[in-house]
Design a protein around this motif. Structure first.
Motif, PDB file in Angstrom:
ATOM      1  N   GLN A 141       1.005  -0.984   0.022  1.00 11.19           N
ATOM      2  CA  GLN A 141      -0.154  -0.185  -0.085  1.00 11.19           C
ATOM      3  C   GLN A 141       0.684   1.147   0.106  1.00 11.19           C
ATOM      4  O   GLN A 141       2.155   1.206   0.129  1.00 11.19           O
ATOM      5  CB  GLN A 141      -0.732  -0.048   1.285  1.00 11.19           C
ATOM      6  CG  GLN A 141      -1.820  -1.145   1.258  1.00 11.19           C
ATOM      7  CD  GLN A 141      -2.938  -1.251   2.297  1.00 11.19           C
ATOM      8  OE1 GLN A 141      -2.981  -0.158   3.165  1.00 11.19           O
ATOM      9  NE2 GLN A 141      -3.428  -2.089   2.838  1.00 11.19           N
ATOM     10  N   HIS A 142       0.274   2.297  -0.014  1.00 11.49           N
ATOM     11  CA  HIS A 142       0.850   3.818   0.119  1.00 11.49           C
ATOM     12  C   HIS A 142       0.233   4.326   1.125  1.00 11.49           C
ATOM     13  O   HIS A 142      -0.829   4.576   1.327  1.00 11.49           O
ATOM     14  CB  HIS A 142       0.314   4.419  -1.446  1.00 11.49           C
ATOM     15  CG  HIS A 142       0.771   5.814  -1.366  1.00 11.49           C
ATOM     16  ND1 HIS A 142       1.991   6.021  -2.011  1.00 11.49           N
ATOM     17  CD2 HIS A 142       0.292   6.951  -1.180  1.00 11.49           C
ATOM     18  CE1 HIS A 142       2.205   7.504  -2.076  1.00 11.49           C
ATOM     19  NE2 HIS A 142       1.195   8.035  -1.563  1.00 11.49           N
ATOM     20  N   SER A 166       9.934  11.153   0.764  1.00 11.37           N
ATOM     21  CA  SER A 166       9.212   9.936   0.266  1.00 11.37           C
ATOM     22  C   SER A 166      10.246   8.765   0.270  1.00 11.37           C
ATOM     23  O   SER A 166      11.333   8.789  -0.283  1.00 11.37           O
ATOM     24  CB  SER A 166       8.475   9.970  -1.207  1.00 11.37           C
ATOM     25  OG  SER A 166       7.303  10.804  -1.164  1.00 11.37           O
ATOM     26  N   ARG A 219      10.575   4.346  -0.265  1.00 10.39           N
ATOM     27  CA  ARG A 219       9.918   2.968  -0.951  1.00 10.39           C
ATOM     28  C   ARG A 219      10.160   1.986   0.161  1.00 10.39           C
ATOM     29  O   ARG A 219      11.250   1.938   0.956  1.00 10.39           O
ATOM     30  CB  ARG A 219      10.685   2.716  -2.190  1.00 10.39           C
ATOM     31  CG  ARG A 219      10.306   3.384  -3.196  1.00 10.39           C
ATOM     32  CD  ARG A 219      10.497   2.786  -4.620  1.00 10.39           C
ATOM     33  NE  ARG A 219      10.231   1.510  -5.085  1.00 10.39           N
ATOM     34  CZ  ARG A 219      10.539   0.831  -6.062  1.00 10.39           C
ATOM     35  NH1 ARG A 219      11.396   1.365  -6.903  1.00 10.39           N
ATOM     36  NH2 ARG A 219      10.071  -0.073  -6.341  1.00 10.39           N
ATOM     37  N   VAL A 224       5.752  10.284   2.866  1.00  9.52           N
ATOM     38  CA  VAL A 224       5.122   9.238   2.410  1.00  9.52           C
ATOM     39  C   VAL A 224       6.146   7.671   2.570  1.00  9.52           C
ATOM     40  O   VAL A 224       7.337   8.205   2.309  1.00  9.52           O
ATOM     41  CB  VAL A 224       5.073   9.360   0.795  1.00  9.52           C
ATOM     42  CG1 VAL A 224       4.532   8.117  -0.047  1.00  9.52           C
ATOM     43  CG2 VAL A 224       3.818  10.511   0.478  1.00  9.52           C
ATOM     44  N   THR A 251       5.961   4.069   0.627  1.00 15.63           N
ATOM     45  CA  THR A 251       5.168   3.382  -0.447  1.00 15.63           C
ATOM     46  C   THR A 251       5.843   2.505  -1.050  1.00 15.63           C
ATOM     47  O   THR A 251       7.166   2.301  -1.239  1.00 15.63           O
ATOM     48  CB  THR A 251       4.970   4.503  -1.277  1.00 15.63           C
ATOM     49  OG1 THR A 251       3.879   4.124  -2.465  1.00 15.63           O
ATOM     50  CG2 THR A 251       6.130   5.274  -1.973  1.00 15.63           C
ATOM     51  N   HIS A 252       5.136   1.326  -1.701  1.00 18.73           N
ATOM     52  CA  HIS A 252       5.743   0.348  -2.455  1.00 18.73           C
ATOM     53  C   HIS A 252       5.932   0.671  -3.902  1.00 18.73           C
ATOM     54  O   HIS A 252       6.264  -0.043  -4.767  1.00 18.73           O
ATOM     55  CB  HIS A 252       4.741  -0.938  -2.304  1.00 18.73           C
ATOM     56  CG  HIS A 252       5.404  -2.158  -2.585  1.00 18.73           C
ATOM     57  ND1 HIS A 252       6.297  -2.737  -1.900  1.00 18.73           N
ATOM     58  CD2 HIS A 252       5.152  -2.786  -3.980  1.00 18.73           C
ATOM     59  CE1 HIS A 252       6.878  -3.899  -2.697  1.00 18.73           C
ATOM     60  NE2 HIS A 252       6.015  -4.121  -3.676  1.00 18.73           N
ATOM     61  N   GLN A 253       5.258   1.960  -4.091  1.00 17.19           N
ATOM     62  CA  GLN A 253       5.376   2.317  -5.502  1.00 17.19           C
ATOM     63  C   GLN A 253       6.672   2.991  -5.975  1.00 17.19           C
ATOM     64  O   GLN A 253       7.271   3.340  -5.270  1.00 17.19           O
ATOM     65  CB  GLN A 253       3.999   3.388  -5.694  1.00 17.19           C
ATOM     66  CG  GLN A 253       2.707   2.775  -5.625  1.00 17.19           C
ATOM     67  CD  GLN A 253       1.730   3.522  -5.416  1.00 17.19           C
ATOM     68  OE1 GLN A 253       1.884   4.895  -5.707  1.00 17.19           O
ATOM     69  NE2 GLN A 253       0.486   3.476  -4.771  1.00 17.19           N
TER      70      GLN A 253
END
Length: 244
Positions: free
Chosen positions: A89-90, A173, A175, A99, A101-103
């Motif tokens: 998820q984000h 951000s 990851r 942030v 995030t996996h994105q």
């Protein structure tokens, strides 16, 4: 009483779960005593438990900090073996500036968050996966985080920056999951009225991130793997923020 404890990286592997329901027969419990009791019940993990930090309600806890059944408790290992459990998820802070995030990360999106008409300097730091470290070839990195606490600590970094350099804006951000060679694992954007403060705040942010944010990386090489903490040298998440 029953204490629910979140475990990460090598601790999750050695104890065999990422969430432990721990029964304690003592009426009063503090962080140091919890580690003692866990070490007795899980001797195979005792060496790693002893060097881990205890977090209570998403804050690093001193040894004498009391713990009750209502508290959110986590054991934060500095380094060492295990398998990642990626969160697909984000996650973001309420203002969207921080942030996890996996994105894939967008440098432009993070940088845009800090641009304002009254700031004349904007600096973006991007940390990427390096292939060669000396003679050792990295295949990829895998990141794991204690997400709610990681977000809180990223916000803390932003607050510290604003206190040291008033008016400075910061967005970070990071990851989690698998990050391939040359891909970005972290993007930090800072803006300020003048360039001197911008350079200083940018350096501060990455060094502080390595020091206090509960994120681990697993390095996968051609001939093996190893979990590592985010920082270089002694990892001291309870240390106050200072520029060296």
């Amino acid at each position: 009483m029953i204490i629910t404890i979140s475990l990460f990286a090598g601790l999750a592997d050695r104890i065999g779960t990422s969430s432990l329901e721990f029964a304690c027969n003592e009426n009063e419990l503090n962080a140091d005593r919890l580690k003692e009791l866990l070490s007795q019940d899980y001797p195979a993990a005792a060496s790693l438990i002893s060097v881990s930090f205890v977090a209570v309600n998403q804050e690093y806890a001193a040894g004498n900090s009391p713990i009750s059944e209502k508290d959110e408790v986590a054991l934060i290992p500095p380094v060492s073996g295990g398998e990642p459990k990626p969160d697909l998820q984000h996650h973001a802070s309420e203002d969207g500036m921080y942030v996890i995030t996996h994105q894939e990360l967008s440098i432009d999106q993070v940088t845009t968050k800090v641009i304002t008409a009254n700031h004349g300097a904007v600096l973006t730091f991007t940390g990427t996966t390096r292939e060669m470290t000396g003679e050792q070839r990295t295949i990829h990195l895998e990141y794991e985080a204690y997400v709610p606490m990681a977000l809180a600590k990223l916000q803390q970094i932003g607050d510290e920056i604003n206190e040291k350099w008033p008016g400075t804006r910061c967005a970070i951000s990071h990851r989690i999951g698998l990050v391939k060679i040359a891909e970005a694992s972290v993007v930090i954007a800072v803006s300020s009225p003048h360039r001197a403060g911008c350079y200083e705040a940018s350096r501060y942010s990455i060094e502080r991130l390595k020091q206090i944010v509960p994120i681990w990386k697993k390095e996968s090489w051609e001939d093996g793997t190893e979990w590592k903490g985010h920082g270089l040298g002694p990892w001291d998440p309870s240390a106050p923020g200072e520029l060296s």
